[in-house]
Scaffold this active site. Structure first.
Site, PDB file in Angstrom:
ATOM      1  N   ARG A   1       0.823  -1.261  -0.025  1.00 25.01           N
ATOM      2  CA  ARG A   1       0.004  -0.073   0.000  1.00 25.01           C
ATOM      3  C   ARG A   1       0.757   1.322   0.009  1.00 25.01           C
ATOM      4  O   ARG A   1       0.620   2.206  -0.763  1.00 25.01           O
ATOM      5  CB  ARG A   1      -1.124  -0.011   1.236  1.00 25.01           C
ATOM      6  CG  ARG A   1      -1.914   1.252   1.269  1.00 25.01           C
ATOM      7  CD  ARG A   1      -3.151   1.085   1.652  1.00 25.01           C
ATOM      8  NE  ARG A   1      -3.062  -0.041   3.192  1.00 25.01           N
ATOM      9  CZ  ARG A   1      -2.512   0.678   4.330  1.00 25.01           C
ATOM     10  NH1 ARG A   1      -2.034   1.832   4.255  1.00 25.01           N
ATOM     11  NH2 ARG A   1      -2.753  -0.311   5.285  1.00 25.01           N
TER      12      ARG A   1
ATOM     13  N   LYS B   1      -5.598   9.775 -19.299  1.00 27.58           N
ATOM     14  CA  LYS B   1      -5.776  10.523 -20.528  1.00 27.58           C
ATOM     15  C   LYS B   1      -4.539  10.261 -21.383  1.00 27.58           C
ATOM     16  O   LYS B   1      -4.050   9.311 -21.583  1.00 27.58           O
ATOM     17  CB  LYS B   1      -6.075  11.918 -20.230  1.00 27.58           C
ATOM     18  CG  LYS B   1      -7.143  12.052 -19.310  1.00 27.58           C
ATOM     19  CD  LYS B   1      -8.440  11.495 -19.621  1.00 27.58           C
ATOM     20  CE  LYS B   1      -9.567  11.313 -18.682  1.00 27.58           C
ATOM     21  NZ  LYS B   1      -9.874  12.644 -17.659  1.00 27.58           N
TER      22      LYS B   1
ATOM     23  N   TYR C   1     -12.126  20.496 -14.823  1.00 25.65           N
ATOM     24  CA  TYR C   1     -12.645  19.417 -14.875  1.00 25.65           C
ATOM     25  C   TYR C   1     -13.662  19.256 -14.179  1.00 25.65           C
ATOM     26  O   TYR C   1     -13.906  19.194 -12.726  1.00 25.65           O
ATOM     27  CB  TYR C   1     -11.477  18.329 -14.522  1.00 25.65           C
ATOM     28  CG  TYR C   1     -12.171  16.775 -14.726  1.00 25.65           C
ATOM     29  CD1 TYR C   1     -12.462  16.541 -16.134  1.00 25.65           C
ATOM     30  CD2 TYR C   1     -12.500  16.214 -13.400  1.00 25.65           C
ATOM     31  CE1 TYR C   1     -12.863  14.986 -16.031  1.00 25.65           C
ATOM     32  CE2 TYR C   1     -12.698  14.804 -13.651  1.00 25.65           C
ATOM     33  CZ  TYR C   1     -12.961  14.334 -14.801  1.00 25.65           C
ATOM     34  OH  TYR C   1     -13.637  12.927 -14.875  1.00 25.65           O
TER      35      TYR C   1
ATOM     36  N   ASP D   1      -3.309  21.376 -12.858  1.00 29.07           N
ATOM     37  CA  ASP D   1      -3.786  20.162 -13.317  1.00 29.07           C
ATOM     38  C   ASP D   1      -3.297  20.096 -14.974  1.00 29.07           C
ATOM     39  O   ASP D   1      -4.009  20.923 -15.506  1.00 29.07           O
ATOM     40  CB  ASP D   1      -5.392  20.163 -13.481  1.00 29.07           C
ATOM     41  CG  ASP D   1      -5.997  18.618 -14.058  1.00 29.07           C
ATOM     42  OD1 ASP D   1      -5.300  18.203 -14.839  1.00 29.07           O
ATOM     43  OD2 ASP D   1      -7.039  18.548 -13.724  1.00 29.07           O
TER      44      ASP D   1
END
Ligand code: PLP
Length: 397
Positions: free
Chosen positions: A67, A217, A119, A192
Site C-alpha cells: 500500500r 488520459k 474538470y 492540473d
C-alpha cells in the site's frame, strides 16, 4: 527508508538520474530499466503485496508492504518525475484520487482558489464535498489574474488550483503569474496539466509547486488504464503529507496498471506531437466552416489565451479542441450521433478520436455552452477525421 528503482537497473543503460539525456529518451526506454536477472528490456511487473524481513527483523531492501510502495509503481513515477522536471511523483488509482489527495494533504481547515472552468467532477468535489474536510473553495475566472488576486485570503488560502488548458473551453491560465500571487500569499500553486502533458508544458519550470495529471488520459494514452499522478518540485512537509495521504487512503496505483502506464508513456512524445498537429489542422479547417460558430483551440491566433499559451506551451497546443455548432444544441447532438470514425464517448487523450456533447455529461450549472462538441483528436488519418465530422454536421446550417 525507500530505495530507488535502481535496484533492477543495469549500469549499461540510461538512468533517470542521468542529467545529459532528454526526457523523451527516458520515456521511450521506460526509464532505462533492464531486469538484472534476465536482461529483459521491458521491466517485469512486481505483484507482491508483502516483502521478506531480514533475520534481524529489518527491511533493508526498502519495501515493506504494497500500500505504501511498489517497485513497478516507482519505476513509473521515476519516468514521470523526469518528464516534469520534478524530484518526486506519486501515482494513484485515478486522476480524482491524485487531485483529492493534493487537497487533503493541505493543512486544514483552509481556503483554496479554483477555476470556474475546470474538470467537472473535481469542481463538484470542491463545491459539494470538500467543505466537510475543512476545505472552502472560491471559484474564479482563472484567466483573469485580478480575479485570482481578489479571491486570495492572506493567511487562509493554502492553494491556488489551475487547469490549463481547461476543460472544455480550453481556457488558458498564466502559470508563472498565478504562482507569484500564490507565493505572496504563502499558498501553493497546483496545476492540473492533464491536457498540456509534460511534452508541451512543464508547470514546475513556470513556478508551480505541484503538477497533477489524470494519467488516464494522455500519459497512458490508450483508454485502458485509470490512473492519476502528482509531481513535486521539493520533498518538503507538504510532500510528506501527500505521501501519507495516499498511503492512508490506499490510493496507490495497482502494479498491472503501473506497468501499462509505463508502457503508455513510452510513446507519449510522438502521440502528443501528432495529436497537436492534427488538432491544429482540425481547428483551422473548422474555423472556416459556416456551420461552426466558434472553434475553441489555444493554437488559433484569435483565441483569448493564445498569447499566454504561445509562451507557456512549446511544440504545440495539444490535442483537445471544441467546436460550437451554429444551429444550436439539437444540431450538435445530431452531429455527434452521425459520426462513424469518431467515437461518441467521454474521456480524452487516447489513440482513438472521441467526440462528446459535453453539456449532457456536465448537466445544469455547467459553464459549458449547450451547442459545444468536445473533440479529443487521436492518431487516425486527419483527412478521415475531418471528412467524418463534415458528413456528420450534414446540412446543420
Ligand atoms: C479525466 C480528468 C480528471 C480526472 O481523472 P480520472 O482519472 O477520471 O479520475 C481530472 N482532470 C482532468 C483535466 C481530466 O481530464
Amino acid at each position: 527508508m525507500i530505495k530507488s528503482a535502481q535496484t533492477s537497473r543495469d549500469t549499461s543503460t540510461v538512468s533517470t538520474d542521468d542529467k545529459t539525456v532528454k526526457p523523451a529518451t527516458f520515456a521511450a526506454q521506460a526509464g532505462g530499466v533492464i531486469d538484472t536477472e534476465t536482461g529483459a528490456i521491458v521491466p517485469p511487473i512486481h505483484l507482491a503485496t508483502t516483502y521478506l524481513r531480514d533475520p534481524d527483523n529489518q527491511y533493508r531492501k526498502g519495501y515493506i508492504y504494497g500500500r505504501p510502495d511498489n517497485l513497478t509503481v516507482r519505476q513509473c513515477e521515476d519516468v514521470l518525475t523526469k518528464l516534469e522536471g520534478g524530484v518526486a511523483s506519486l501515482v494513484s488509482g485515478s486522476g480524482m484520487t491524485a487531485a483529492t489527495c493534493a487537497f487533503l494533504a493541505l493543512e486544514r481547515p483552509c481556503h483554496v482558489v479554483a477555476p470556474d472552468v475546470m474538470y467537472w467532477a473535481l469542481k463538484l468535489w470542491l463545491a459539494e464535498d470538500a467543505k466537510s474536510y475543512g476545505i472552502e473553495t472560491t471559484f474564479v475566472d482563472a484567466t483573469n489574474l485580478d480575479a485570482i488576486k481578489q479571491a486570495v485570503r492572506p493567511g487562509k488560502t493554502k492553494m491556488i488550483w489551475l487547469e490549463t488548458p481547461a476543460n472544455p473551453l480550453w481556457s488558458i491560465s498564466d502559470i508563472a503569474a498565478a504562482g507569484k500571487v500564490a507565493h505572496e500569499a504563502g499558498a501553493l500553486l497546483a496545476v492540473d496539466s492533464t491536457v498540456a502533458t509534460p511534452v508541451l508544458t512543464r508547470p514546475l519550470e513556470h513556478g508551480a509547486d505541484l503538477v497533477m495529471h489524470a494519467a488516464t488520459k494522455y500519459l497512458n494514452g490508450h483508454s485502458d488504464v485509470l490512473a492519476g499522478a502528482l509531481v513535486f518540485p521539493r520533498k518538503d512537509a507538504y510532500y510528506d503529507r501527500a505521501v501519507r495521504t495516499r498511503k492512508m487512503l490506499g490510493g496507490i496505483l495497482g502494479p498491472f496498471e503501473a506497468s501499462l502506464l509505463l508502457r503508455g508513456m513510452r510513446t507519449l512524445h510522438v502521440r502528443v506531437a501528432h495529436q497537436s498537429q492534427a488538432a491544429m489542422a482540425m481547428a483551422q479547417h473548422f474555423a472556416r466552416d459556416p456551420r461552426i460558430g466558434h472553434v475553441l483551440y489555444p493554437g488559433l491566433p484569435g483565441f483569448a489565451g493564445h498569447e499566454i499559451a504561445s509562451r507557456q506551451m512549446g511544440g504545440g497546443f495539444g490535442g483537445m479542441l471544441s467546436v460550437r455548432v451554429k444551429a444550436g444544441e439539437a444540431a450538435a447532438v445530431r452531429a455527434a450521433a452521425n459520426v462513424k470514425v469518431w467515437k461518441r464517448a467521454t474521456s480524452l487523450g487516447g489513440v482513438e478520436s472521441l467526440i462528446e456533447h459535453r453539456r449532457s455529461i456536465e448537466g445544469d450549472g455547467s459553464p459549458c455552452p449547450p451547442d459545444l462538441l468536445r473533440l479529443s483528436v487521436g492518431l487516425e488519418d486527419v483527412g478521415d477525421l475531418i471528412q467524418d465530422l463534415e458528413q456528420a454536421l450534414g446540412s446543420n446550417i
